[in-house]
Design a protein around this motif. Structure first.
Motif, short mmCIF file in Angstrom:
data_model
loop_
_atom_site.label_atom_id
_atom_site.label_comp_id
_atom_site.label_asym_id
_atom_site.label_seq_id
_atom_site.Cartn_x
_atom_site.Cartn_y
_atom_site.Cartn_z
N ASN A 24 45.12 60.41 19.41
CA ASN A 24 44.16 61.18 18.64
C ASN A 24 42.75 60.84 19.11
O ASN A 24 41.97 60.16 18.44
CB ASN A 24 44.33 60.91 17.14
N TRP A 67 39.61 62.20 22.35
CA TRP A 67 39.24 63.07 23.47
C TRP A 67 39.24 62.28 24.76
O TRP A 67 38.62 61.23 24.85
CB TRP A 67 37.86 63.68 23.24
N TRP A 93 42.65 66.78 24.02
CA TRP A 93 43.10 65.99 22.86
C TRP A 93 44.62 65.99 22.87
O TRP A 93 45.26 66.98 22.52
CB TRP A 93 42.57 66.64 21.59
N ALA A 139 41.65 67.41 15.91
CA ALA A 139 40.67 67.62 16.97
C ALA A 139 39.52 68.51 16.53
O ALA A 139 38.38 68.35 16.99
CB ALA A 139 41.35 68.23 18.19
#
Length: 368
Positions: free
Chosen positions: A5, A7, A110, A117
């Motif tokens: 979880n 980026w 993501w 996200a």
């Protein structure tokens, strides 16, 4: 051990041309990244649900990403939009899709829960006046203010946290990069390490430095000045996004007016447990000497990263050689210089635990 979880940089924008498709593994997920006809980027699990043919071997059409085996097409959300051999589209004709954002020449992905996200911004650091304005990654946009080299990509055969560790203890510069930079002055530097919020930390080195010949050449410093104020400042955002601000100013001079300032962008993305994608770029503040400093630092950084890559591969080899998956499995020796590494690894462990705990709670609710 990597959080999902979050980026991660998945690609450089130029890697995915118009209607192009790229195969890349992120967090052990084989993915097909593609640029749709409208220019947006999509990311799908790299397997067609029909006969498991890799979607990365397909092509982009007006219907989406079309499988190269039987022609099923999929939209960016994973829905099947067309089956050439029949009109009816079964409800299970879907493929897993992953949120993607494109910013400053980088494509971010993501790999975790898509619902989380939407309200999570891309990694960035608090900005300020002058060169500090580039800490939101706008330093990657070529302009009068920034001379940019990159972004570039190195494929590293080592766990991504070894690469993160490497940048969070820059005392290795005196040894791994003894020939490239010859910067042993860092060993006696003033150092500040502290966390910023839940998922960030800063690690600052400041020291007086006569500046070796390689450093004077790369920064293009005045050869008649005997001593410089040198600085190395690392900004880390979990899991693997980092900006290294480094440079030198004549002793007691103003950094903004007289300094050579470089921002090194480093985005380290897990591929598998034992490999990672290392995206990097150099941005020189004020684009000094018409891009000459930018070009010098691009060459110097390439040479340094070749040394780093060798060191990381060697570490990974020894982990496997001694039957370990993590350094913590068999290493008990901790130094004062490991403070930033320790803080970062604790943060990663917490994020992984939160994901694991959340998954268990959701599974329990589903059973009830």
């Amino acid at each position: 051990m990597f959080p999902k979880n979050a980026w991660y940089v998945a690609a450089i924008s130029r890697e995915i041309k118009d209607r192009g498709v790229l195969s890349r593994t992120i967090c052990e997920l084989p993915l097909a990244l593609y640029r749709a006809q409208d220019g947006t980027v999509g990311a799908l699990l790299d397997r067609c649900p029909h006969r498991l043919f890799p979607l990365s071997k397909g092509q982009v059409t007006q219907d989406g990403l079309r499988c190269g085996y039987h022609g099923l097409a999929f939209a960016a959300d994973g829905r099947c939009t067309h089956i050439p051999s029949q009109d009816e589209i079964p409800p299970n004709a879907r493929v897993a899709a992953y949120p993607v954002r494109e910013s400053h020449g980088l494509i971010w992905l993501w790999p975790g829960d898509p619902a989380l996200a939407q309200n999570t911004p891309l990694p960035a650091f608090e900005t300020g006046p002058g060169y500090l304005s580039g800490l939101d990654f706008s330093c990657l946009d070529e302009c009068d203010k920034w001379g940019v080299a990159g972004p570039h990509l190195i494929e590293v055969d080592a766990n991504y946290m070894l690469a993160v560790d490497n940048l969070l203890d820059l005392t290795h510069v005196a040894f791994i990069h003894a020939k490239t930079f010859d910067n042993s002055a860092i060993l006696g530097s003033e150092r500040i390490t502290k966390t910023l919020g839940a998922n960030q930390l800063i690690d600052f080195f400041r020291f007086k430095n006569p500046m070796s010949a390689p450093l004077r050449a790369a920064y293009m410093l005045d050869q008649d000045i005997p001593l410089y104020d040198s600085f190395l400042e690392t900004y880390w955002h979990a899991p693997g996004t980092m900006i290294l601000v480094h440079g030198a100013t004549p002793e007691r001079a103003d950094r903004e007016e007289s300094g050579t300032i470089v921002m090194g962008i480093n985005a380290i993305t897990p591929a598998t447990r034992t490999s990672c994608h290392y995206f990097w770029s150099q941005a020189v503040y004020r684009n000094l000497r018409g891009g000459a400093v930018r070009d010098a630092w691009e060459i110097a950084t390439r040479n340094a990263f070749a040394e780093d890559e060798h060191a990381l591969r060697t570490q990974q080899h020894n982990l496997e050689r001694f039957g370990m998956q993590e350094l913590s499995d068999g290493v008990s020796l901790m130094l004062k210089s490991d403070k930033a590494i320790t803080l970062a690894r604790r943060t990663i462990a917490r994020l992984v635990k939160e994901e694991t705990t959340g998954s268990r709670l959701n599974s329990s609710r589903d059973r009830q």
